[in-house]
Design a protein around this motif. Structure first.
Motif, PDB file in Angstrom:
ATOM      1  N   UNK A 105     -20.690 -16.793 -18.264  1.00 22.62           N
ATOM      2  CA  UNK A 105     -21.363 -15.495 -18.172  1.00 22.62           C
ATOM      3  C   UNK A 105     -22.293 -15.285 -19.367  1.00 22.62           C
ATOM      4  N   UNK A 106     -21.896 -15.810 -20.524  1.00 26.90           N
ATOM      5  CA  UNK A 106     -22.765 -15.703 -21.689  1.00 26.90           C
ATOM      6  C   UNK A 106     -24.088 -16.431 -21.449  1.00 26.90           C
ATOM      7  N   UNK A 107     -24.016 -17.678 -20.924  1.00 26.62           N
ATOM      8  CA  UNK A 107     -25.231 -18.489 -20.748  1.00 26.62           C
ATOM      9  C   UNK A 107     -26.101 -18.007 -19.604  1.00 26.62           C
ATOM     10  N   UNK A 108     -25.473 -17.621 -18.481  1.00 27.03           N
ATOM     11  CA  UNK A 108     -26.256 -17.330 -17.282  1.00 27.03           C
ATOM     12  C   UNK A 108     -26.477 -15.842 -17.040  1.00 27.03           C
ATOM     13  N   UNK A 109     -25.879 -14.980 -17.825  1.00 31.20           N
ATOM     14  CA  UNK A 109     -26.103 -13.544 -17.650  1.00 31.20           C
ATOM     15  C   UNK A 109     -26.516 -12.881 -18.965  1.00 31.20           C
ATOM     16  N   UNK A 110     -25.704 -13.046 -20.019  1.00 27.25           N
ATOM     17  CA  UNK A 110     -26.078 -12.415 -21.290  1.00 27.25           C
ATOM     18  C   UNK A 110     -27.344 -13.037 -21.878  1.00 27.25           C
ATOM     19  N   UNK A 111     -27.382 -14.350 -22.038  1.00 24.42           N
ATOM     20  CA  UNK A 111     -28.544 -14.998 -22.652  1.00 24.42           C
ATOM     21  C   UNK A 111     -29.813 -14.786 -21.835  1.00 24.42           C
ATOM     22  N   UNK A 112     -29.679 -14.614 -20.530  1.00 23.56           N
ATOM     23  CA  UNK A 112     -30.856 -14.425 -19.679  1.00 23.56           C
ATOM     24  C   UNK A 112     -31.587 -13.122 -19.980  1.00 23.56           C
ATOM     25  N   UNK A 113     -30.916 -12.196 -20.645  1.00 27.29           N
ATOM     26  CA  UNK A 113     -31.591 -10.956 -21.042  1.00 27.29           C
ATOM     27  C   UNK A 113     -32.767 -11.281 -21.976  1.00 27.29           C
ATOM     28  N   UNK A 114     -32.611 -12.298 -22.825  1.00 26.89           N
ATOM     29  CA  UNK A 114     -33.717 -12.708 -23.697  1.00 26.89           C
ATOM     30  C   UNK A 114     -34.877 -13.265 -22.871  1.00 26.89           C
ATOM     31  N   UNK A 115     -34.566 -14.000 -21.832  1.00 29.63           N
ATOM     32  CA  UNK A 115     -35.634 -14.492 -20.939  1.00 29.63           C
ATOM     33  C   UNK A 115     -36.409 -13.328 -20.337  1.00 29.63           C
ATOM     34  N   UNK A 165     -31.706  -4.962 -19.469  1.00 28.07           N
ATOM     35  CA  UNK A 165     -31.987  -6.126 -18.633  1.00 28.07           C
ATOM     36  C   UNK A 165     -30.692  -6.671 -18.060  1.00 28.07           C
ATOM     37  N   UNK A 166     -30.746  -7.104 -16.809  1.00 27.43           N
ATOM     38  CA  UNK A 166     -29.630  -7.781 -16.147  1.00 27.43           C
ATOM     39  C   UNK A 166     -30.143  -9.114 -15.613  1.00 27.43           C
ATOM     40  N   UNK A 175     -33.548 -23.477 -15.348  1.00 26.84           N
ATOM     41  CA  UNK A 175     -34.685 -24.146 -15.995  1.00 26.84           C
ATOM     42  C   UNK A 175     -34.894 -23.585 -17.399  1.00 26.84           C
ATOM     43  N   UNK A 176     -34.788 -22.268 -17.541  1.00 27.23           N
ATOM     44  CA  UNK A 176     -34.973 -21.640 -18.847  1.00 27.23           C
ATOM     45  C   UNK A 176     -33.916 -22.123 -19.827  1.00 27.23           C
ATOM     46  N   UNK A 177     -32.665 -22.210 -19.368  1.00 28.20           N
ATOM     47  CA  UNK A 177     -31.572 -22.638 -20.236  1.00 28.20           C
ATOM     48  C   UNK A 177     -31.770 -24.072 -20.693  1.00 28.20           C
ATOM     49  N   UNK A 178     -32.157 -24.945 -19.771  1.00 26.62           N
ATOM     50  CA  UNK A 178     -32.377 -26.344 -20.129  1.00 26.62           C
ATOM     51  C   UNK A 178     -33.539 -26.489 -21.117  1.00 26.62           C
ATOM     52  N   UNK A 179     -34.598 -25.721 -20.905  1.00 27.51           N
ATOM     53  CA  UNK A 179     -35.735 -25.779 -21.827  1.00 27.51           C
ATOM     54  C   UNK A 179     -35.354 -25.218 -23.193  1.00 27.51           C
ATOM     55  N   UNK A 180     -34.582 -24.144 -23.192  1.00 27.11           N
ATOM     56  CA  UNK A 180     -34.136 -23.541 -24.447  1.00 27.11           C
ATOM     57  C   UNK A 180     -33.282 -24.520 -25.255  1.00 27.11           C
ATOM     58  N   UNK A 181     -32.350 -25.189 -24.583  1.00 26.38           N
ATOM     59  CA  UNK A 181     -31.460 -26.124 -25.270  1.00 26.38           C
ATOM     60  C   UNK A 181     -32.210 -27.383 -25.672  1.00 26.38           C
ATOM     61  N   UNK A 182     -33.101 -27.865 -24.803  1.00 22.44           N
ATOM     62  CA  UNK A 182     -33.948 -29.000 -25.153  1.00 22.44           C
ATOM     63  C   UNK A 182     -33.224 -30.330 -25.189  1.00 22.44           C
TER      64      UNK A 182
END
Length: 317
Positions: A105-115, A165-166, A175-182
């Motif tokens: 939930x942190x990676x796919x919901x909380x962190x997505x608020x930054x996206x 943001x939700x 895709x955003x997570x993979x690019x962020x992690x690199x």
């Protein structure tokens, strides 16, 4: 999908009917956040719900519990009396989540608020202090925060037109997570069994390690790994799947790390009756991984899932 009953098969399949929407926007007015970032109080003393994911079983009760904590209304009254003396902040976003301590939930919901706030000129992010004080969560927030100012949610400040943001799991969020992690992991023929040791036990946390199951792992040269409970860095977690072509695990948040596989790879995810979800099936689908979901309805005396080793054997081809 491999299910012992049509009921369990339909229960899992029904999740594919759910539709969620990313949402981002400003809440007009002036507000003060409570210390969890889940309630915003306005000048009139009204409580507004924030950062609660719709469809959550907890969302039905938590806003009521938060709003009726002893002393909240006295606190709201003191805010009203000194409202104009509180520092005023514009261009701020309020981030929180009821499941923030769960890695998925942190990676796919909380962190997505930054996206979601990327197109906006947000200078300040408000969030509960426990979120950015924990291991890998602190690491990821530090990297994504950029030059924004981070303030704890219990800081007594007025927020003018704060942004909320939700975010939800989607191919875009992946895709955003993979690019962020690199960092991604090409397949090199390695086989991993993920053993889970969560701090809070529940039925179906793990696969029952029977003699037959352990013999299966040995016969097929599986390496046993454990993603930990947030104490490992992001790189340490991802590196545990180095060269993965085969991943076997009970359903759990650590499978979020499937997000960094390149494939081709096969994933076997084992469910008990209590927790069934398509979260990681969706990751595999987006990445082109071969995903098999096994729903086993038998638990041993410890509450671990008894899996059919003959079925596992058939999935090794």
């Amino acid at each position: 999908m491999h299910a012992e009953s049509e009921e369990m098969r339909n229960r899992l399949m029904s999740e594919f009917d759910h539709v969620y929407f990313d949402r981002v926007g400003r809440l007009e007015g002036e507000f003060v956040s409570n210390d969890t970032g889940l309630l915003l109080l306005d000048r009139a003393g009204a409580c507004l719900q924030a950062n609660f994911p719709p469809g959550s079983s907890m969302a039905a009760t938590m806003p009521f519990s938060e709003a009726n904590q002893p002393g909240l209304w006295d606190h709201a009254q003191s805010l009203r009396e000194g409202w104009d003396e509180l520092p005023l902040i514009e261009n701020a976003a309020v981030f929180s989540h009821i499941y923030y301590s769960n890695y998925y939930h942190f990676c796919f919901e909380f962190m997505q608020k930054f996206r979601l706030i990327e197109p906006f000129d947000i200078k300040v992010v408000i969030m509960p202090a426990p979120i950015y004080r924990q291991g890998v969560f602190r690491e990821m927030i530090s990297r994504v925060l950029g030059d924004r100012l981070l303030l704890p949610a219990n800081e007594l400040v007025r927020l003018k037109n704060p942004m909320l943001a939700d975010g939800w799991q989607s191919e875009e969020s992946l895709r955003w997570l993979r690019e962020f992690v690199g960092k991604t992991l090409p397949a090199q023929g390695r086989r991993y069994y993920v053993r889970r040791n969560p701090p809070k036990g529940r039925n179906g946390n793990n696969i029952a390690e029977t003699e037959a199951f352990l013999a299966f792992l040995e016969r097929h040269d599986f390496t046993t790994i454990d993603f930990g409970n947030g104490e490992l860095s992001l790189a340490e977690q991802i590196d545990k799947l180095q060269g993965a072509s085969f991943v076997l695990a009970a359903h759990g948040a650590g499978l979020t790390n499937l997000s960094y596989l390149e494939g081709p790879a096969r994933v076997i995810e084992v469910f008990g009756r209590s927790v069934i979800s398509t979260s990681f099936i969706r990751i595999s689908d987006a990445l082109g991984l071969d995903h098999h979901a096994i729903i086993a309805e038998t638990l041993d005396e410890r509450g671990d899932i008894v899996v059919d080793c003959d079925l596992l054997e058939s999935l090794m081809d």
